[in-house]
Motif scaffolding. Structure first.
Motif, PDB file in Angstrom:
ATOM      1  N   THR A 352       0.848  -1.190   0.000  1.00 42.82           N
ATOM      2  CA  THR A 352       0.000   0.000   0.000  1.00 42.82           C
ATOM      3  C   THR A 352       0.880   1.235   0.000  1.00 42.82           C
ATOM      4  O   THR A 352       2.105   1.143   0.140  1.00 42.82           O
ATOM      5  CB  THR A 352      -0.915   0.043   1.241  1.00 42.82           C
ATOM      6  N   ALA A 353       0.264   2.385  -0.130  1.00 41.64           N
ATOM      7  CA  ALA A 353       1.028   3.634  -0.116  1.00 41.64           C
ATOM      8  C   ALA A 353       1.741   3.832   1.210  1.00 41.64           C
ATOM      9  O   ALA A 353       2.724   4.578   1.289  1.00 41.64           O
ATOM     10  CB  ALA A 353       0.091   4.817  -0.397  1.00 41.64           C
ATOM     11  N   ASP A 354       1.263   3.163   2.269  1.00 42.22           N
ATOM     12  CA  ASP A 354       1.840   3.325   3.611  1.00 42.22           C
ATOM     13  C   ASP A 354       2.730   2.159   4.022  1.00 42.22           C
ATOM     14  O   ASP A 354       3.125   2.056   5.180  1.00 42.22           O
ATOM     15  CB  ASP A 354       0.711   3.484   4.636  1.00 42.22           C
ATOM     16  N   GLY A 355       3.040   1.258   3.096  1.00 43.41           N
ATOM     17  CA  GLY A 355       3.876   0.109   3.439  1.00 43.41           C
ATOM     18  C   GLY A 355       3.166  -1.187   3.118  1.00 43.41           C
ATOM     19  O   GLY A 355       2.402  -1.283   2.164  1.00 43.41           O
ATOM     20  N   GLY A 356       3.382  -2.204   3.950  1.00 39.73           N
ATOM     21  CA  GLY A 356       2.761  -3.502   3.717  1.00 39.73           C
ATOM     22  C   GLY A 356       1.569  -3.727   4.630  1.00 39.73           C
ATOM     23  O   GLY A 356       1.532  -3.244   5.764  1.00 39.73           O
ATOM     24  N   ARG A 357       0.601  -4.457   4.123  1.00 40.43           N
ATOM     25  CA  ARG A 357      -0.555  -4.879   4.917  1.00 40.43           C
ATOM     26  C   ARG A 357      -0.649  -6.383   4.833  1.00 40.43           C
ATOM     27  O   ARG A 357      -0.722  -6.957   3.752  1.00 40.43           O
ATOM     28  CB  ARG A 357      -1.832  -4.237   4.373  1.00 40.43           C
ATOM     29  N   ARG A 358      -0.610  -7.047   5.971  1.00 41.49           N
ATOM     30  CA  ARG A 358      -0.704  -8.497   5.999  1.00 41.49           C
ATOM     31  C   ARG A 358      -2.141  -8.954   5.751  1.00 41.49           C
ATOM     32  O   ARG A 358      -3.089  -8.369   6.292  1.00 41.49           O
ATOM     33  CB  ARG A 358      -0.232  -9.035   7.341  1.00 41.49           C
ATOM     34  N   LEU A 359      -2.274  -9.999   4.950  1.00 42.94           N
ATOM     35  CA  LEU A 359      -3.577 -10.623   4.748  1.00 42.94           C
ATOM     36  C   LEU A 359      -3.708 -11.905   5.554  1.00 42.94           C
ATOM     37  O   LEU A 359      -4.721 -12.598   5.450  1.00 42.94           O
ATOM     38  CB  LEU A 359      -3.816 -10.902   3.259  1.00 42.94           C
ATOM     39  N   ASN A 360      -2.683 -12.224   6.347  1.00 42.92           N
ATOM     40  CA  ASN A 360      -2.739 -13.330   7.317  1.00 42.92           C
ATOM     41  C   ASN A 360      -2.393 -12.760   8.677  1.00 42.92           C
ATOM     42  O   ASN A 360      -1.374 -12.082   8.818  1.00 42.92           O
ATOM     43  CB  ASN A 360      -1.765 -14.443   6.959  1.00 42.92           C
ATOM     44  N   ASP A 361      -3.250 -13.031   9.661  1.00 46.79           N
ATOM     45  CA  ASP A 361      -3.099 -12.390  10.964  1.00 46.79           C
ATOM     46  C   ASP A 361      -2.974 -13.358  12.122  1.00 46.79           C
ATOM     47  O   ASP A 361      -3.046 -12.945  13.283  1.00 46.79           O
ATOM     48  CB  ASP A 361      -4.290 -11.451  11.225  1.00 46.79           C
ATOM     49  N   THR A 362      -2.801 -14.652  11.862  1.00 43.79           N
ATOM     50  CA  THR A 362      -2.624 -15.570  12.978  1.00 43.79           C
ATOM     51  C   THR A 362      -1.262 -15.350  13.616  1.00 43.79           C
ATOM     52  O   THR A 362      -0.351 -14.784  13.010  1.00 43.79           O
ATOM     53  CB  THR A 362      -2.750 -17.033  12.518  1.00 43.79           C
ATOM     54  N   SER A 363      -1.117 -15.791  14.842  1.00 44.95           N
ATOM     55  CA  SER A 363       0.119 -15.570  15.590  1.00 44.95           C
ATOM     56  C   SER A 363       1.326 -16.141  14.846  1.00 44.95           C
ATOM     57  O   SER A 363       1.283 -17.243  14.314  1.00 44.95           O
ATOM     58  CB  SER A 363       0.017 -16.239  16.971  1.00 44.95           C
ATOM     59  N   ARG A 364       2.388 -15.354  14.854  1.00 48.37           N
ATOM     60  CA  ARG A 364       3.649 -15.823  14.285  1.00 48.37           C
ATOM     61  C   ARG A 364       4.598 -16.318  15.365  1.00 48.37           C
ATOM     62  O   ARG A 364       5.761 -16.610  15.081  1.00 48.37           O
ATOM     63  CB  ARG A 364       4.280 -14.690  13.452  1.00 48.37           C
ATOM     64  N   GLU A 365       4.100 -16.449  16.593  1.00 49.54           N
ATOM     65  CA  GLU A 365       4.884 -17.072  17.657  1.00 49.54           C
ATOM     66  C   GLU A 365       4.778 -18.598  17.523  1.00 49.54           C
ATOM     67  O   GLU A 365       3.855 -19.113  16.883  1.00 49.54           O
ATOM     68  CB  GLU A 365       4.361 -16.630  19.035  1.00 49.54           C
ATOM     69  N   LEU A 366       5.713 -19.305  18.132  1.00 47.96           N
ATOM     70  CA  LEU A 366       5.721 -20.761  18.049  1.00 47.96           C
ATOM     71  C   LEU A 366       4.536 -21.315  18.850  1.00 47.96           C
ATOM     72  O   LEU A 366       4.422 -21.105  20.058  1.00 47.96           O
ATOM     73  CB  LEU A 366       7.032 -21.320  18.595  1.00 47.96           C
ATOM     74  N   GLN A 367       3.648 -22.019  18.148  1.00 45.93           N
ATOM     75  CA  GLN A 367       2.477 -22.618  18.782  1.00 45.93           C
ATOM     76  C   GLN A 367       2.785 -24.070  19.161  1.00 45.93           C
ATOM     77  O   GLN A 367       3.310 -24.835  18.353  1.00 45.93           O
ATOM     78  CB  GLN A 367       1.292 -22.584  17.807  1.00 45.93           C
ATOM     79  N   LEU A 368       2.442 -24.430  20.387  1.00 47.29           N
ATOM     80  CA  LEU A 368       2.648 -25.790  20.857  1.00 47.29           C
ATOM     81  C   LEU A 368       1.324 -26.569  20.702  1.00 47.29           C
ATOM     82  O   LEU A 368       0.261 -26.068  21.062  1.00 47.29           O
ATOM     83  CB  LEU A 368       3.078 -25.796  22.315  1.00 47.29           C
ATOM     84  N   VAL A 369       1.440 -27.770  20.140  1.00 46.55           N
ATOM     85  CA  VAL A 369       0.251 -28.604  19.938  1.00 46.55           C
ATOM     86  C   VAL A 369       0.485 -29.935  20.630  1.00 46.55           C
ATOM     87  O   VAL A 369       1.603 -30.290  21.029  1.00 46.55           O
ATOM     88  CB  VAL A 369      -0.010 -28.820  18.431  1.00 46.55           C
ATOM     89  N   GLU A 370      -0.579 -30.681  20.773  1.00 46.99           N
ATOM     90  CA  GLU A 370      -0.482 -31.991  21.429  1.00 46.99           C
ATOM     91  C   GLU A 370      -0.283 -33.108  20.402  1.00 46.99           C
ATOM     92  O   GLU A 370      -0.745 -33.017  19.283  1.00 46.99           O
ATOM     93  CB  GLU A 370      -1.770 -32.270  22.220  1.00 46.99           C
TER      94      GLU A 370
END
Length: 370
Positions: A352-370
């Motif tokens: 965009t004129a103001d930089g980047g806009r993400r179209l994915n917003d889920t956490s980018r931290e490491l997710q722990l699963v079972e």
């Protein structure tokens, strides 16, 4: 969501002709595939060996060559679009009608989805004409998206995000990669995808292969798992990658993950109109190289997305084209340690004129699963 109109497609045809003129081409030849969908929203009932070709002259009205048995369906699909139909019949020379629309000495851009037999057939009829791939001559033709296209890409991204938010609550340990891939596909469809193109599930050592196909390996506690999935929703693509861990990760796994997360973040922050596409790759690669893993980042950092999952612009060394507002592309750095594990984080970003806009917003931290 607003439907594309005849005026929208007329503007795209004019855009194609203008790009052809700027590239020194006499016109564009568009076969069934994403380019034909882009220009006139038409795909034959079945793509066969019979030639169907949209001819967009650099100057003059467009025409489409169709088998006579598909004339009525093509006419109905075109509706009010200002494209004339030229028929040909089985038992006749199918390349003559197209050749009559072209200059014997012309230079034409041809869509990448054109069958080789059709290109060779036209070359026989027009031996002095020259043909070049549209993706080479006009790589940015579909790269800049309109607001309606971005709206569709955002909706596809949101559907992929919803899929990830659910998949992290599914049990991983003791199940196969194929099992989790089937869950991903089902969730993508549940959230509105009409087509699922890929569900990469790379567990443990399989995660070190960026394009690993989900297989029958059983996921176990202690695995890092790369999840890369997407498809089409309302005709436009989704593509996101998140890396999760089954149980508690080791300090090394956390460190590698954090390097990739930092590389992805800094590359995102570098998005700006006018910045060369290759710079986004350079920024992410610099972070990973400085951390000592440069030789384990083995692919470009991103690709465009729209009607297809991979299309220009490409965020790769050597691509000097400046980023333009409306370009949509992935940012997906990774580190791959053979026979051990891999990490990749991917978002679709619109400039965009103001930089980047993400179209994915889920956490980018490491997710722990079972």
């Amino acid at each position: 969501m607003r439907q594309f109109t005849a005026d929208d497609y007329a503007a795209r045809l004019e855009r194609g002709a203008a790009h052809a003129r700027e590239a020194g081409l006499d016109g564009l030849l568009v076969a069934p595939g994403p380019d034909l969908s882009y220009f006139i929203d038409y795909l034959p009932v079945a793509t066969t060996e019979r030639i169907t070709l949209l001819v967009i002259p650099a100057d003059g009205p467009p025409s489409m060559v169709v088998p006579i048995l598909e004339h009525d369906s093509a006419e109905a699909a075109l509706g009010a679009r200002a494209v004339s139909l030229v028929d040909w019949s089985d038992g006749t020379d199918e390349y003559v009608p197209t050749a009559k629309l072209l200059s014997p000495d012309g230079r034409y851009g041809m869509s990448d989805s054109t069958w080789a037999m059709h290109l060779l057939g036209l070359q026989e009829k027009l031996p002095r004409a020259r043909f070049t791939a549209m993706s080479k001559a006009l790589p940015m033709l579909r790269a800049v998206k309109g607001d309606d296209e971005i709206e569709r890409l955002a909706a596809a991204g949101a559907a992929a995000d919803a899929t990830f938010e659910q998949i992290i609550h599914v049990r991983f340990a003791g199940r196969t990669e194929n099992d989790v891939a089937a869950d991903l596909a089902a969730l993508l469809r549940e959230h509105g995808h009409s087509q699922v193109d890929f569900t990469v599930v790379g567990s443990g050592p399989n995660g070190a292969n960026p394009h690993h196909e989900a297989g029958d390996r059983t996921i176990v506690d202690g695995d890092m798992v790369v999840l890369d999935f997407g498809g089409l929703k309302d005709g436009y693509g989704s593509d996101t990658t998140r890396t999760v861990h089954v149980g508690e990760p080791t300090p090394e796994e956390r460190q590698v993950f954090e390097i990739v997360r930092q590389a992805q973040q800094e590359a995102f922050e570098a998005v700006a109109v006018g910045v060369p596409c290759q710079e986004i790759d350079r920024v992410a690669r610099r972070v990973i190289t400085d951390a000592g893993y440069g030789d384990r980042f083995i692919h470009r950092v991103g690709h465009g997305i729209g009607l297809t999952t991979h299309e220009p612009p490409y965020m790769v060394e050597g691509e000097e084209h400046p980023i333009e507002a409306g370009m949509c592309f992935s940012i997906e750095p990774g580190i791959y340690l053979p026979e051990r594990f891999g990490v990749r984080i991917e978002d679709i970003v619109v400039a965009t004129a103001d930089g980047g806009r993400r179209l994915n917003d889920t956490s980018r931290e490491l997710q722990l699963v079972e």
